[in-house]
Scaffold this active site. Structure first.
Site, PDB file in Angstrom:
ATOM      1  NE  ARG A 177     102.585  28.481 -15.502  1.00 23.93           N
ATOM      2  CZ  ARG A 177     101.864  28.240 -16.573  1.00 23.93           C
ATOM      3  NH1 ARG A 177     101.624  29.199 -17.429  1.00 23.93           N
ATOM      4  NH2 ARG A 177     101.349  27.041 -16.803  1.00 23.93           N
ATOM      5  CG  ASN A 178     107.075  26.726 -15.537  1.00 20.20           C
ATOM      6  OD1 ASN A 178     107.174  27.361 -14.479  1.00 20.20           O
ATOM      7  ND2 ASN A 178     106.071  25.917 -15.798  1.00 20.20           N
ATOM      8  CG  ASP A 235     109.497  25.850 -12.543  1.00 19.93           C
ATOM      9  OD1 ASP A 235     108.762  25.705 -11.576  1.00 19.93           O
ATOM     10  OD2 ASP A 235     110.243  26.850 -12.700  1.00 19.93           O
ATOM     11  CG  ASP A 267     103.780  23.457 -15.742  1.00 17.98           C
ATOM     12  OD1 ASP A 267     102.944  24.036 -16.468  1.00 17.98           O
ATOM     13  OD2 ASP A 267     103.982  23.789 -14.559  1.00 17.98           O
TER      14      ASP A 267
END
Ligand code: ADE
Length: 442
Positions: free
Chosen positions: A245-246, A259, A241
């Protein structure tokens, strides 16, 4: 003679026969002994080989598993097809522990809650609030921390999923991976304490500072992320992922991968959508083979890294804009790739395209990405040609370039196995990639 021979013990019989008979009988008896001995030795050897085979292939894991420590697991487990080398630390999947609390003990430090001061709420996670605060270290220093809390009323499975991320993070030690300070599990609320990252997540940070950074600053951020990813792939950990955003950003613009938690991160990720096969996947960031048949690997992480590069160079633009997930999948299948964001150096867009090769084995490894970005940083003039500059040239060579933008002509010739022509290129005055790119139009 016949009578007497009948009364004689068997071993004497041999010596009472004629010399011819005697020799053949001895040979026959010796043959029988040889067969018996050979069979016994052969059988024993087979047994030893079979036992060793069972031990090596892990068929006796039911016996040993409960006794295994993390170090044993590192020596015997093969993570995501990654074969650990002796002496090189590799990631241990906490799910391989029969008792997940054992993994938490092994990889995390229990923090006495009296050392934590919660100051404010900074966000909301799947399991509860994320707070900012201070942690008193053993050296009596106070450091800024982020505290993830597990909200009350949870069931055992939620507690386990929540703490799984800490058991993963606790195994990593790298300047571009978010650092775990410790956990609180012996009192309520259950907490995960990590280093504080002043600028929050990379996507929103870039959107708030559109156009504010130099290309070198942006490449520095990308270099940090690639270095963190190289560390993870060396450890045999596949992120699944990787997205802006992570990534978290600190006050010095250092980017750190965060994350962790395998399937859980996808549950938590608003971008993750259900595929036809029932998996939950962030389609725009995910390699085609991972979407199609869940083939996640460091090579699929490299595809996602290319998308992160695009997010960074476009200051947090949404990949593929408002296209639907289905259209993204179909377009990629047809060979469409994201164009260079405005102001993007040719070298960086070429690297993105390299990460988005359909054949996963053709994508660059993170070690290659780090050294490529290092070369760009050391030679900033290599970042001057922008994609829009090339596109505005008559008979643009950009459309014909199917090689990544190398820093030096030597590197490029090495990559296409034509190193022997280096001196010819130099002698002809083709000593920069820019001059090579222009060869056809001059
Ligand atoms: N939000 C989530 N994790 C954070 C962290 N470590 N620092 C700052 N903000 C965060």
């Amino acid at each position: 003679m016949a009578q007497s021979s009948l009364c004689q013990p068997m071993f004497l019989l041999a010596f009472t026969h004629t010399p011819k008979r005697l020799a053949s009988d001895i040979a026959s008896d010796q043959g029988q002994v040889l067969v018996i001995v050979t069979a016994a030795v052969g059988g024993f050897t087979l047994l030893v080989i079979l036992t060793l085979f069972l031990l090596i292939t892990g068929r006796c894991q039911w016996y040993f598993k409960a006794k295994m420590t993390a170090e044993d697991k590192r020596q015997t487990d093969y993570h995501n097809g990654h074969v650990p080398f002796p002496g090189i630390k590799t990631y241990v999947d906490p799910d391989t522990y029969e008792d997940p609390t054992q993994a938490i003990h092994e990889f995390t430090k229990e923090i006495d809650p009296s050392r934590i001061r919660i100051e404010r709420v900074i966000g909301a996670g799947e399991f509860g609030e994320v707070c900012g605060g201070r942690l008193r270290t053993s050296g009596k220093k106070e450091i800024a921390v982020a505290i993830k809390t597990l909200k009350g009323g949870y069931v055992e499975r939620q507690r386990r999923d929540f703490l799984r991320e800490a058991s993963i993070m606790g195994q990593f030690d790298h300047p571009n991976i978010i650092r775990l300070e410790g956990v609180v599990t012996k009192s309520r609320p259950v907490m995960i304490v990590v280093e504080y990252m002043e600028n929050g997540s990379l996507d929103s940070f870039l959107r708030q500072h559109d156009g504010h950074f130099t290309v070198i600053q942006l490449v520095g951020m990308l270099r940090g992320i690639a270095s963190g990813m190289k560390y993870l792939s060396d450890m045999g950990y596949v992120h699944r992922d990787l997205a802006a955003r992570n990534i978290l950003v600190n006050s010095n613009l250092v980017c750190k991968v965060s994350d962790f938690g395998l399937s859980r991160v996808l549950e938590d990720d608003p971008e993750a959508a259900y595929t036809t096969t029932g998996g939950k996947i962030p389609i725009r960031w995910t390699a085609p083979e991972a979407i199609a048949y869940r083939k996640f690997s460091s090579a699929s992480d490299a595809w996602s890294y290319g998308i992160v590069m695009w997010e960074v160079m476009s200051y947090g633009e949404r990949p593929y804009w408002e296209m639907s997930n289905q259209d993204v999948i179909l377009s990629i299948e047809e060979g469409y790739r994201l164009p260079a964001p405005m102001g993007c150096p040719v070298a960086l867009h070429q690297l993105m395209l390299h990460c988005w090769q359909k054949e996963r084995n053709h994508r660059p490894k993170f070690v290659d990405i780090v050294s490529f970005l290092d070369k760009l940083i050391r030679n900033p003039s290599s970042l001057l040609p922008l994609v829009e500059d090339l596109q505005s040239l008559p008979e643009s060579p950009a459309e014909d370039m199917d090689y990544p933008m190398f820093i030096s002509v030597g590197d490029w010739l090495d990559s296409i196995k034509m190193s022997q022509y280096k001196s010819n290129f130099m002698a002809a005055g083709f000593n920069t990639m820019d001059s090579v790119a222009r060869m056809s139009i001059e």
